[in-house]
Design a protein around this motif. Structure first.
Motif, short mmCIF file in Angstrom:
data_model
loop_
_atom_site.label_atom_id
_atom_site.label_comp_id
_atom_site.label_asym_id
_atom_site.label_seq_id
_atom_site.Cartn_x
_atom_site.Cartn_y
_atom_site.Cartn_z
N ALA A 1 20.34 38.59 41.30
CA ALA A 1 20.12 39.66 40.33
C ALA A 1 21.21 39.64 39.25
N PRO A 2 20.84 39.86 37.97
CA PRO A 2 21.83 39.85 36.89
C PRO A 2 23.00 40.80 37.10
N SER A 3 22.76 41.94 37.79
CA SER A 3 23.82 42.94 37.98
C SER A 3 24.87 42.52 39.00
N LYS A 4 24.59 41.51 39.78
CA LYS A 4 25.47 41.16 40.90
C LYS A 4 26.89 40.85 40.44
N ILE A 5 27.02 40.25 39.27
CA ILE A 5 28.35 39.81 38.82
C ILE A 5 29.21 40.97 38.30
N ALA A 6 28.60 42.13 38.06
CA ALA A 6 29.32 43.19 37.36
C ALA A 6 29.60 44.43 38.19
N CYS A 7 29.05 44.53 39.40
CA CYS A 7 29.24 45.74 40.21
C CYS A 7 30.37 45.52 41.22
N ASN A 8 30.82 46.61 41.83
CA ASN A 8 31.86 46.50 42.86
C ASN A 8 31.31 46.02 44.20
N GLU A 9 30.11 46.50 44.54
CA GLU A 9 29.47 46.08 45.79
C GLU A 9 28.00 45.80 45.51
N PHE A 10 27.52 44.68 46.05
CA PHE A 10 26.11 44.31 45.86
C PHE A 10 25.43 44.21 47.22
N PHE A 11 24.23 44.78 47.31
CA PHE A 11 23.45 44.74 48.55
C PHE A 11 22.06 44.18 48.23
N GLN A 12 21.63 43.24 49.04
CA GLN A 12 20.30 42.68 48.85
C GLN A 12 19.32 43.41 49.77
N GLY A 13 18.22 43.90 49.19
CA GLY A 13 17.25 44.62 50.02
C GLY A 13 16.05 45.08 49.21
N ASP A 14 15.01 45.46 49.90
CA ASP A 14 13.73 45.88 49.32
C ASP A 14 13.83 47.32 48.82
N LEU A 15 13.59 47.54 47.52
CA LEU A 15 13.68 48.87 46.94
C LEU A 15 12.56 49.79 47.41
#
Length: 384
Positions: free
Chosen positions: A42-56
């Motif tokens: 995801a494009p946002s992954k590089i800019a957030c403090n914590e990234f979680f992969q999962g179904d919205l």
């Protein structure tokens, strides 16, 4: 609670380009952010403090994510609303609210909401299944042409089709849908309304949108719209009426038609940062992304006036190209004065996929429109 350089956590459901651009501002303010998205790229992954992969759309995933944060917002409407409702009951601040989102997620419910609140909108018929439309045409309950819209899960031109002949219904999914009267409009307009928790409300200037005839995607957003002041005033008033009816918190992008007799009809809304506001990054005193943050965090709203005329050009994948992306001639457009490209960080292109946008700023909006055309014809989003 302190928001800046603190233990406060903001959660964002969705990690696409809208989330990435929202994160420009959380980083500016040093607000701790967590993002949930189905894709590990995801494009946002590089800019957030914590990234979680999962179904919205997965109830347990969204609830577990929401319990990690103090305030939760979205960058895409297709999320599990039941999970948001539970989180609200547990004390998590959710903006837009589950109630607002539940109505907006379904285009049929959204249209009925407009009718119930005396908001001007195009006439429509609601169907439980697409297959019911032929019978309505046969018995005179519906006339051609009309616009078919899937009630749920439509985006970027998907889930929408102009039906001029019965044969055009072939291949459409057999789902809940609406058939909306075709409007002979002069312009497609949009107004973004911001509302914070305390109820402070501000609107951005009216923009004019030019759409791709085949993909049904916005090609150009022009601000200010090239319309009479009286029409702009009417569009602002209708947008405020919609905002008041929803009583939302955050941004509400209201898309509208300007009819041949200069009436305003609401098409649909989005309760988040929106494609019709991308030019605000360079052209406005406060970008739509910063304004969304200010609204959901109950901060004073920023000035919405434009510093200069602005046009946004969408960069979408060229037809016939699928695979690793190449931005052909990007150096050429960067030589032009007032031209700023935004690349979303999607590594794979495909036809009509949104890969970025370009903003053109100029004191003369007509000159900006000419430059935008040149930009559109110069840069190409292709594959290797």
């Amino acid at each position: 609670m302190d928001l800046f350089s603190s233990d406060f956590k903001l959660g964002i459901l969705g990690g696409g380009q809208l989330g990435k651009m929202l994160l420009y501002n959380t980083r500016k303010f040093d607000i701790y952010t967590c993002v949930l998205d189905p894709s590990n790229e995801a494009p946002s992954k590089i800019a957030c403090n914590e990234f979680f992969q999962g179904d919205l759309m997965d109830y347990d995933t969204v609830v577990a994510f929401g319990r990690r944060v103090n305030t939760l917002t979205i960058e895409i409407e297709n999320v599990n609303v039941n999970a948001l409702e539970i989180l609200e009951k547990e004390g998590v601040q959710v903006y837009p609210s589950s109630k607002t989102l539940r109505t907006i997620q379904n285009k049929a419910k959204q249209k009925l909401f407009y009718v119930d609140h005396n908001i001007p909108t195009a006439a429509f018929s609601r169907f439980a299944y697409t297959s019911e439309i032929k019978e309505a045409l046969n018995n005179g309950g519906l006339e051609l042409p009309f616009v078919w819209k899937s009630a749920q899960f439509g985006y970027d031109g998907n889930g929408v089709k102009v039906v001029r002949h019965v044969e055009d219904l072939k291949g459409l999914p057999n789902v809940e849908c609406i058939a909306e009267r075709m409007i002979p409009f002069k312009n497609e307009l949009a107004v973004i309304v911001a509302r914070n928790v305390n109820g402070e409300v501000k609107t951005f200037p009216v923009v004019e949108m030019e759409f791709h005839p085949e993909a049904n995607q916005v090609e150009y957003v022009i601000c200010p719209a090239r319309i009479d002041a009286a029409v702009a005033k009417k569009a602002q008033a209708v947008a405020l009426q919609v905002s008041e009816a929803f009583n939302h918190v955050g941004l509400l992008a209201v898309e509208m038609f300007q009819t041949q007799d200069d009436n305003i009809l609401v098409n649909e809304v989005a309760p988040r940062p929106h494609n019709s506001g991308h030019q605000t990054i360079e052209a406005s005193y406060t970008s739509q992304f910063e304004q969304h943050l200010r609204a959901i965090l109950n901060l004073p709203l920023g000035q919405t006036a434009s510093k200069v005329g602005g046009i946004m050009v969408n960069l979408v994948g060229a037809e016939g190209h699928t695979g690793q992306v190449v931005y052909e001639n990007i150096n050429a457009i960067m030589k032009m004065d007032g031209v700023t490209p935004h690349i979303y960080g999607k590594k794979e292109t495909r036809p009509f996929r949104k890969m970025g946008h370009v903003t053109i700023v100029n004191e003369d909006i007509n000159a900006a429109r000419q430059i935008a055309e040149h930009v559109k014809n110069t840069i190409k989003v292709i594959s290797k």
